[in-house]
Design an enzyme around this catalytic site. Structure first.
Site, PDB file in Angstrom:
ATOM      1  N   VAL A   9       0.866  -1.172   0.000  1.00  0.00           N
ATOM      2  CA  VAL A   9       0.000   0.000   0.000  1.00  0.00           C
ATOM      3  C   VAL A   9       0.903   1.222   0.000  1.00  0.00           C
ATOM      4  CG1 VAL A   9      -1.817   1.273   1.200  1.00  0.00           C
ATOM      5  CG2 VAL A   9      -1.778  -1.239   1.303  1.00  0.00           C
ATOM      6  N   CYS A  10       0.563   2.210  -0.819  1.00  0.00           N
ATOM      7  CA  CYS A  10       1.291   3.470  -0.839  1.00  0.00           C
ATOM      8  C   CYS A  10       2.768   3.217  -1.175  1.00  0.00           C
ATOM      9  CB  CYS A  10       1.089   4.173   0.502  1.00  0.00           C
ATOM     10  SG  CYS A  10       1.458   5.930   0.527  1.00  0.00           S
TER      11      CYS A  10
END
Length: 229
Positions: A105-106
Protein backbone atom coordinates in the site's frame (compact mmCIF):
# COMPACT_ATOMS: atom_id res chain seq x y z
CA UNK A 1 -20.40 -30.73 12.16
CA UNK A 2 -18.83 -28.07 9.96
CA UNK A 3 -15.18 -27.82 9.03
CA UNK A 4 -13.34 -24.67 10.03
CA UNK A 5 -11.82 -22.77 7.13
CA UNK A 6 -8.14 -23.32 6.47
CA UNK A 7 -6.05 -20.60 8.11
CA UNK A 8 -5.03 -17.83 5.72
CA UNK A 9 -2.01 -16.07 7.15
CA UNK A 10 -1.84 -12.32 6.47
CA UNK A 11 1.49 -10.71 7.37
CA UNK A 12 1.84 -6.93 7.65
CA UNK A 13 5.32 -5.46 7.96
CA UNK A 14 5.46 -2.71 10.59
CA UNK A 15 8.20 -0.08 10.93
CA UNK A 16 8.71 3.28 12.59
CA UNK A 17 7.19 6.08 10.55
CA UNK A 18 4.45 3.88 9.08
CA UNK A 19 1.26 5.53 7.86
CA UNK A 20 -1.13 3.70 10.16
CA UNK A 21 -4.10 3.74 7.77
CA UNK A 22 -1.98 1.97 5.14
CA UNK A 23 -2.01 -0.94 7.58
CA UNK A 24 -5.18 -0.58 9.63
CA UNK A 25 -7.46 0.08 6.64
CA UNK A 26 -6.78 -3.17 4.76
CA UNK A 27 -6.29 -5.11 8.00
CA UNK A 28 -9.83 -4.24 9.12
CA UNK A 29 -11.26 -5.65 5.89
CA UNK A 30 -8.96 -8.64 5.39
CA UNK A 31 -9.53 -9.79 8.97
CA UNK A 32 -13.14 -10.60 8.04
CA UNK A 33 -12.13 -13.11 5.39
CA UNK A 34 -12.80 -16.78 6.26
CA UNK A 35 -9.80 -18.28 8.02
CA UNK A 36 -7.95 -14.97 8.21
CA UNK A 37 -5.13 -14.81 10.75
CA UNK A 38 -3.47 -11.39 10.89
CA UNK A 39 0.17 -11.15 11.94
CA UNK A 40 1.94 -7.85 12.60
CA UNK A 41 5.68 -8.27 12.24
CA UNK A 42 8.63 -5.99 12.84
CA UNK A 43 12.38 -6.44 13.09
CA UNK A 44 12.05 -6.47 16.86
CA UNK A 45 9.21 -6.60 19.36
CA UNK A 46 8.88 -3.00 20.45
CA UNK A 47 6.26 -0.27 20.04
CA UNK A 48 6.23 0.97 16.45
CA UNK A 49 5.73 4.71 16.14
CA UNK A 50 3.08 5.59 13.56
CA UNK A 51 2.54 8.89 11.78
CA UNK A 52 -0.56 9.55 13.89
CA UNK A 53 0.91 10.04 17.34
CA UNK A 54 0.33 6.55 18.69
CA UNK A 55 2.26 3.30 18.63
CA UNK A 56 1.44 -0.22 17.52
CA UNK A 57 3.03 -3.27 19.16
CA UNK A 58 3.83 -6.05 16.67
CA UNK A 59 2.97 -9.60 17.66
CA UNK A 60 6.10 -11.23 16.24
CA UNK A 61 9.58 -10.54 14.93
CA UNK A 62 11.13 -11.77 11.69
CA UNK A 63 12.36 -15.02 13.19
CA UNK A 64 9.02 -15.98 14.74
CA UNK A 65 6.86 -14.88 11.82
CA UNK A 66 4.94 -17.68 10.10
CA UNK A 67 4.93 -18.05 6.35
CA UNK A 68 2.54 -15.55 4.83
CA UNK A 69 -0.22 -16.49 2.45
CA UNK A 70 -0.55 -12.76 1.86
CA UNK A 71 2.41 -10.48 2.53
CA UNK A 72 1.65 -6.76 2.72
CA UNK A 73 4.06 -3.83 3.08
CA UNK A 74 2.36 -0.57 4.07
CA UNK A 75 3.98 2.80 3.36
CA UNK A 76 4.89 5.96 5.19
CA UNK A 77 7.82 8.31 5.58
CA UNK A 78 9.67 5.48 7.34
CA UNK A 79 9.85 3.57 4.06
CA UNK A 80 13.29 5.02 3.36
CA UNK A 81 14.63 3.23 6.43
CA UNK A 82 13.07 -0.05 5.29
CA UNK A 83 14.73 0.32 1.89
CA UNK A 84 18.11 0.84 3.56
CA UNK A 85 17.80 -2.14 5.91
CA UNK A 86 19.29 -5.35 4.48
CA UNK A 87 17.65 -7.61 7.09
CA UNK A 88 14.17 -6.28 6.32
CA UNK A 89 14.64 -6.63 2.57
CA UNK A 90 15.83 -10.21 3.02
CA UNK A 91 12.80 -10.94 5.19
CA UNK A 92 10.57 -9.69 2.37
CA UNK A 93 12.36 -11.88 -0.18
CA UNK A 94 12.11 -14.96 2.04
CA UNK A 95 8.41 -14.41 2.73
CA UNK A 96 7.63 -13.58 -0.90
CA UNK A 97 9.13 -16.87 -2.04
CA UNK A 98 6.33 -18.80 -0.34
CA UNK A 99 3.46 -16.31 -0.41
CA UNK A 100 0.35 -16.67 -2.53
CA UNK A 101 0.06 -12.88 -2.75
CA UNK A 102 2.74 -10.19 -2.41
CA UNK A 103 1.27 -6.77 -1.86
CA UNK A 104 1.84 -3.19 -0.81
CA UNK A 105 0.00 0.00 0.00
CA UNK A 106 1.29 3.47 -0.84
CA UNK A 107 5.11 3.70 -0.75
CA UNK A 108 5.31 0.12 0.46
CA UNK A 109 5.74 -0.70 -3.23
CA UNK A 110 9.17 0.95 -3.09
CA UNK A 111 10.20 -1.54 -0.41
CA UNK A 112 9.00 -4.40 -2.61
CA UNK A 113 11.02 -2.90 -5.44
CA UNK A 114 14.12 -2.57 -3.29
CA UNK A 115 13.75 -6.26 -2.40
CA UNK A 116 13.81 -7.08 -6.12
CA UNK A 117 10.17 -8.13 -6.30
CA UNK A 118 8.84 -5.65 -8.90
CA UNK A 119 11.25 -6.19 -11.79
CA UNK A 120 9.22 -6.44 -15.00
CA UNK A 121 5.95 -5.85 -13.15
CA UNK A 122 3.22 -3.24 -13.48
CA UNK A 123 2.77 -1.40 -10.20
CA UNK A 124 1.58 1.74 -8.48
CA UNK A 125 2.38 3.81 -5.41
CA UNK A 126 1.43 7.09 -3.78
CA UNK A 127 1.04 9.70 -6.54
CA UNK A 128 4.01 11.74 -5.30
CA UNK A 129 6.43 8.83 -5.69
CA UNK A 130 5.30 6.90 -8.78
CA UNK A 131 8.33 8.18 -10.73
CA UNK A 132 10.56 6.00 -8.54
CA UNK A 133 9.02 2.71 -9.65
CA UNK A 134 11.14 2.61 -12.79
CA UNK A 135 14.23 2.45 -10.58
CA UNK A 136 13.23 -1.15 -9.86
CA UNK A 137 12.37 -2.17 -13.43
CA UNK A 138 8.64 -1.71 -12.77
CA UNK A 139 6.16 0.04 -15.03
CA UNK A 140 3.85 2.56 -13.38
CA UNK A 141 0.14 2.01 -14.04
CA UNK A 142 -2.25 4.75 -13.01
CA UNK A 143 -4.84 2.91 -10.92
CA UNK A 144 -5.83 2.58 -7.29
CA UNK A 145 -5.07 -1.14 -7.39
CA UNK A 146 -2.72 -2.85 -9.86
CA UNK A 147 -2.50 -6.64 -10.06
CA UNK A 148 0.27 -8.29 -12.06
CA UNK A 149 0.42 -12.02 -11.41
CA UNK A 150 0.55 -12.49 -7.66
CA UNK A 151 1.86 -8.96 -7.09
CA UNK A 152 -0.79 -6.48 -5.97
CA UNK A 153 0.13 -2.86 -5.33
CA UNK A 154 -2.23 -0.15 -4.13
CA UNK A 155 -1.92 3.60 -4.51
CA UNK A 156 -1.84 6.06 -1.63
CA UNK A 157 -3.27 5.25 1.80
CA UNK A 158 -7.04 4.78 1.31
CA UNK A 159 -6.38 2.69 -1.81
CA UNK A 160 -5.47 -0.07 0.64
CA UNK A 161 -9.15 -0.65 1.34
CA UNK A 162 -9.82 -1.17 -2.36
CA UNK A 163 -6.89 -3.57 -2.46
CA UNK A 164 -8.30 -5.54 0.45
CA UNK A 165 -11.71 -5.89 -1.19
CA UNK A 166 -10.01 -7.00 -4.43
CA UNK A 167 -8.22 -9.79 -2.57
CA UNK A 168 -11.33 -10.81 -0.64
CA UNK A 169 -13.33 -11.05 -3.88
CA UNK A 170 -10.67 -13.23 -5.48
CA UNK A 171 -10.37 -15.59 -2.53
CA UNK A 172 -13.89 -15.68 -1.06
CA UNK A 173 -15.93 -14.45 -4.03
CA UNK A 174 -17.48 -11.11 -5.02
CA UNK A 175 -20.64 -11.65 -2.98
CA UNK A 176 -18.64 -12.15 0.21
CA UNK A 177 -16.52 -9.09 -0.59
CA UNK A 178 -19.69 -7.06 -1.09
CA UNK A 179 -20.99 -8.26 2.27
CA UNK A 180 -17.77 -7.13 3.97
CA UNK A 181 -18.00 -3.77 2.21
CA UNK A 182 -21.60 -3.37 3.38
CA UNK A 183 -20.84 -4.47 6.93
CA UNK A 184 -18.08 -1.88 7.21
CA UNK A 185 -20.19 0.70 5.36
CA UNK A 186 -17.47 1.53 2.87
CA UNK A 187 -19.46 3.93 0.71
CA UNK A 188 -17.03 6.79 0.03
CA UNK A 189 -18.61 10.06 -0.98
CA UNK A 190 -15.94 12.62 -0.09
CA UNK A 191 -16.99 16.22 0.45
CA UNK A 192 -14.30 17.43 -1.96
CA UNK A 193 -13.16 16.25 -5.39
CA UNK A 194 -9.50 16.61 -4.54
CA UNK A 195 -8.41 13.06 -3.76
CA UNK A 196 -6.11 12.70 -6.77
CA UNK A 197 -3.81 15.14 -8.60
CA UNK A 198 -5.81 14.66 -11.79
CA UNK A 199 -8.86 16.18 -10.10
CA UNK A 200 -7.32 18.53 -7.59
CA UNK A 201 -6.36 22.18 -7.90
CA UNK A 202 -2.84 22.30 -9.43
CA UNK A 203 -1.84 24.93 -6.86
CA UNK A 204 -2.80 22.52 -4.07
CA UNK A 205 -0.82 19.71 -5.70
CA UNK A 206 2.25 21.95 -5.99
CA UNK A 207 1.89 23.11 -2.40
CA UNK A 208 1.70 19.56 -1.07
CA UNK A 209 4.68 18.47 -3.13
CA UNK A 210 6.79 21.34 -1.81
CA UNK A 211 5.63 21.05 1.79
CA UNK A 212 5.40 17.28 2.27
CA UNK A 213 6.95 15.25 -0.49
CA UNK A 214 9.78 16.88 -2.45
CA UNK A 215 12.39 16.54 0.30
CA UNK A 216 11.49 12.90 0.90
CA UNK A 217 11.54 12.23 -2.84
CA UNK A 218 15.02 13.72 -3.07
CA UNK A 219 16.24 11.56 -0.18
CA UNK A 220 14.82 8.44 -1.79
CA UNK A 221 16.37 9.24 -5.15
CA UNK A 222 19.76 9.38 -3.46
CA UNK A 223 19.51 5.92 -1.87
CA UNK A 224 17.77 4.07 -4.70
CA UNK A 225 19.56 2.36 -7.59
CA UNK A 226 19.99 4.24 -10.91
CA UNK A 227 17.07 4.50 -13.28
CA UNK A 228 16.23 1.39 -15.28
CA UNK A 229 15.55 1.89 -18.98
Amino acid sequence: MTNSPKPFHIVFLLFDGITQLDFTGPAQFLARMPGAVVHTVAKSIKPIETDSGFAIVPNCDFEACPQADLLCVPGGFGTKDVIADADTLQFLRDQAAGAQYISSVCTGSLALGAAGLLDGKRATSHWAYTSLLQRFGATFEKARVVKDGNIITAGGVTSGIDFALTVIAEIAGPEFAEAVQLGLEYDPRPPFASGHPDRSNPKLVAMLRERNYDAVLKDLEQILPPRTS
